[in-house]
Enzyme design. Structure first.
Site, PDB file in Angstrom:
ATOM      1  N   TYR A  95      -5.512  13.934  -5.829  1.00 21.86           N
ATOM      2  CA  TYR A  95      -4.151  14.203  -6.538  1.00 21.86           C
ATOM      3  C   TYR A  95      -3.912  13.220  -7.801  1.00 21.86           C
ATOM      4  O   TYR A  95      -3.864  13.982  -8.876  1.00 21.86           O
ATOM      5  CB  TYR A  95      -3.035  13.925  -5.369  1.00 21.86           C
ATOM      6  CG  TYR A  95      -1.636  14.013  -6.058  1.00 21.86           C
ATOM      7  CD1 TYR A  95      -1.116  15.395  -6.135  1.00 21.86           C
ATOM      8  CD2 TYR A  95      -0.986  13.141  -6.449  1.00 21.86           C
ATOM      9  CE1 TYR A  95       0.253  15.343  -6.820  1.00 21.86           C
ATOM     10  CE2 TYR A  95       0.383  12.900  -6.854  1.00 21.86           C
ATOM     11  CZ  TYR A  95       0.919  14.215  -7.176  1.00 21.86           C
ATOM     12  OH  TYR A  95       2.364  14.474  -7.676  1.00 21.86           O
TER      13      TYR A  95
ATOM     14  N   LYS B 200      -3.621  14.829 -11.614  1.00 20.91           N
ATOM     15  CA  LYS B 200      -2.775  14.447 -12.148  1.00 20.91           C
ATOM     16  C   LYS B 200      -3.247  13.684 -13.523  1.00 20.91           C
ATOM     17  O   LYS B 200      -2.591  13.851 -14.829  1.00 20.91           O
ATOM     18  CB  LYS B 200      -1.559  13.591 -11.674  1.00 20.91           C
ATOM     19  CG  LYS B 200      -0.826  14.497 -10.466  1.00 20.91           C
ATOM     20  CD  LYS B 200      -0.017  15.768 -11.261  1.00 20.91           C
ATOM     21  CE  LYS B 200       0.815  16.351 -10.035  1.00 20.91           C
ATOM     22  NZ  LYS B 200       1.706  17.506 -10.607  1.00 20.91           N
TER      23      LYS B 200
HETATM   24  P1  NAD Z   1       8.540  20.594  -4.317  1.00 20.11           P
HETATM   25  O1  NAD Z   1       7.550  20.623  -3.340  1.00 20.11           O
HETATM   26  O2  NAD Z   1      10.148  20.582  -3.920  1.00 20.11           O
HETATM   27  O3  NAD Z   1       8.298  21.371  -5.476  1.00 20.11           O
HETATM   28  C1  NAD Z   1       6.941  21.972  -5.763  1.00 20.11           C
HETATM   29  C2  NAD Z   1       7.125  23.730  -5.866  1.00 20.11           C
HETATM   30  O4  NAD Z   1       5.849  24.099  -6.525  1.00 20.11           O
HETATM   31  C3  NAD Z   1       7.466  24.524  -4.882  1.00 20.11           C
HETATM   32  O5  NAD Z   1       8.614  25.343  -5.100  1.00 20.11           O
HETATM   33  C4  NAD Z   1       6.279  25.296  -4.426  1.00 20.11           C
HETATM   34  O6  NAD Z   1       6.556  26.480  -3.726  1.00 20.11           O
HETATM   35  C5  NAD Z   1       5.572  25.215  -5.899  1.00 20.11           C
HETATM   36  N1  NAD Z   1       4.305  25.587  -5.910  1.00 20.11           N
HETATM   37  C6  NAD Z   1       3.306  25.317  -5.007  1.00 20.11           C
HETATM   38  N2  NAD Z   1       2.045  25.873  -5.259  1.00 20.11           N
HETATM   39  C7  NAD Z   1       2.470  26.520  -6.325  1.00 20.11           C
HETATM   40  C8  NAD Z   1       1.638  27.655  -6.901  1.00 20.11           C
HETATM   41  N3  NAD Z   1       0.287  28.052  -6.738  1.00 20.11           N
HETATM   42  N4  NAD Z   1       2.194  28.459  -7.910  1.00 20.11           N
HETATM   43  C9  NAD Z   1       3.559  28.506  -8.124  1.00 20.11           C
HETATM   44  N5  NAD Z   1       4.382  27.382  -7.518  1.00 20.11           N
HETATM   45  C10 NAD Z   1       3.752  26.793  -6.526  1.00 20.11           C
HETATM   46  O7  NAD Z   1       8.044  19.045  -4.805  1.00 20.11           O
HETATM   47  P2  NAD Z   1       8.615  18.191  -6.564  1.00 20.11           P
HETATM   48  O8  NAD Z   1       8.327  17.128  -6.041  1.00 20.11           O
HETATM   49  O9  NAD Z   1       9.455  18.857  -6.777  1.00 20.11           O
HETATM   50  O10 NAD Z   1       7.212  18.185  -7.203  1.00 20.11           O
HETATM   51  C11 NAD Z   1       7.491  19.089  -8.438  1.00 20.11           C
HETATM   52  C12 NAD Z   1       6.284  18.489  -9.201  1.00 20.11           C
HETATM   53  O11 NAD Z   1       6.323  16.928  -9.355  1.00 20.11           O
HETATM   54  C13 NAD Z   1       4.892  18.367  -8.504  1.00 20.11           C
HETATM   55  O12 NAD Z   1       3.890  18.885  -9.827  1.00 20.11           O
HETATM   56  C14 NAD Z   1       4.489  17.224  -7.964  1.00 20.11           C
HETATM   57  O13 NAD Z   1       3.227  16.854  -8.108  1.00 20.11           O
HETATM   58  C15 NAD Z   1       5.188  16.441  -9.112  1.00 20.11           C
HETATM   59  N6  NAD Z   1       5.732  14.970  -9.024  1.00 20.11           N
HETATM   60  C16 NAD Z   1       6.218  14.757  -7.686  1.00 20.11           C
HETATM   61  C17 NAD Z   1       6.758  13.375  -7.576  1.00 20.11           C
HETATM   62  C18 NAD Z   1       7.719  13.154  -6.357  1.00 20.11           C
HETATM   63  O14 NAD Z   1       7.701  12.069  -5.951  1.00 20.11           O
HETATM   64  N7  NAD Z   1       8.269  14.000  -5.645  1.00 20.11           N
HETATM   65  C19 NAD Z   1       6.108  12.267  -8.160  1.00 20.11           C
HETATM   66  C20 NAD Z   1       5.238  12.538  -9.307  1.00 20.11           C
HETATM   67  C21 NAD Z   1       5.087  13.834  -9.594  1.00 20.11           C
END
Ligand code: NAD
Length: 250
Positions: free
Chosen positions: A156, A160
């Site tokens: 991951y 990223k």
């Molecule tokens: P989340 O799981 O709520 O949202 C992720 C969304 O991506 C979901 O709705 C899922 O259905 C969708 N998804 C997954 N695979 C997909 C695909 N192949 N095509 C289209 N959609 C797809 O999680 P989140 O925390 O809201 O994550 C959003 C972004 O933020 C992600 O890229 C995650 O890596 C990043 N992020 C999150 C955090 C955290 O702490 N939550 C920190 C840093 C980065």
């Protein structure tokens, strides 16, 4: 209104507690027509409908499938005639150690986070070039900067890190067409991506290392997206915006 009449695509935005949905709400409040892309068509449509006004769009699009990305963008263009903002928000993680990364896990994590960012960006660039304007926002993570987050495995972090580098290279190449590309690097944000792994003990331990004394909320990141989507950031490209409460200061 910061995004009046702008068409803004947000990938991975159907998860109710997710960062994408929080951003969709903020964008809609600022006058945008929001396009929500996610794996499930019904969930995407329901998320778009929840924004009200009946002018937002929800579509199924697996960002790892280039044809699906092209089809989604063609549909948006048929309906709206323009694309102003793309937020490459879709992502998945796997909380595993180095030696437990499987070939399938590697492929899934790299594909959704990195390949998906490439395919969706490739899908919108021709229209943004024709318009001579656009903002592409890419979701990286503190995990890429500090060598591992709390929930992401090394693959991951690598995905990223790749997203951040891809965004910088796109910024350099697309600048002459007035297309800006920036990344966001959140710390730990309270969404469903952590599953049931965030115990009270772990939460308290993580907060000890955050100067602002709390975990992030989805709208904290949504606001950074909003800034990068709008003309408030008109002279910012190739930048990386930390949204981490001070968890990593560098
Ligand atoms: P989340 O799981 O709520 O949202 C992720 C969304 O991506 C979901 O709705 C899922 O259905 C969708 N998804 C997954 N695979 C997909 C695909 N192949 N095509 C289209 N959609 C797809 O999680 P989140 O925390 O809201 O994550 C959003 C972004 O933020 C992600 O890229 C995650 O890596 C990043 N992020 C999150 C955090 C955290 O702490 N939550 C920190 C840093 C980065």
């Amino acid at each position: 209104m910061l995004l009046a009449d702008k068409t803004c695509i947000i990938t991975g935005a159907a998860s109710p507690r997710g960062i994408g949905m929080a951003a969709a709400r903020l964008f809609a409040e600022q006058g945008a027509r929001v396009v929500i892309l996610d794996l499930d068509a019904q969930a995407a449509q329901a998320a778009a409908a929840s924004l009200g006004e009946g002018r937002h769009i929800g579509l199924a699009c697996n960002v790892t499938d280039k044809d699906a990305c092209l089809a989604a963008v063609a549909h948006v263009l048929d309906t709206t005639g323009r694309i102003d903002v793309l937020v490459n928000n879709a992502g998945i993680t796997q909380p595993v150690k180095l030696m437990d990364i499987t070939p399938e896990g590697y492929q899934a994590v790299l594909d959704v986070n990195l390949r998906g960012t490439l395919y969706m960006s490739q899908a919108v660039v021709p229209q943004m070039r024709a318009q001579k304007s656009g903002s592409i926002i890419c979701m990286s993570s503190v995990s890429a900067q500090r060598g591992g987050g709390i929930f992401g495995g090394p693959h991951y972090s690598a995905a990223k890190g790749g997203v951040m580098a891809l965004a910088k290279a796109m910024a350099r190449e697309l600048g002459p067409d007035n297309i800006r590309v920036n990344s966001v690097t959140p710390g730990l944000i309270q969404t469903d991506i952590t599953g049931d792994k965030l115990t009270d003990d772990l939460r308290a331990k993580i907060i000890e290392g955050i100067p602002l004394g709390r975990l992030g909320e989805a709208r904290d990141v949504g606001r950074a997206y909003l800034f990068l989507a709008s003309d408030l950031s008109a002279y910012i490209t190739g930048a990386v915006i930390d949204v981490n409460g001070g968890m990593l200061i560098h």
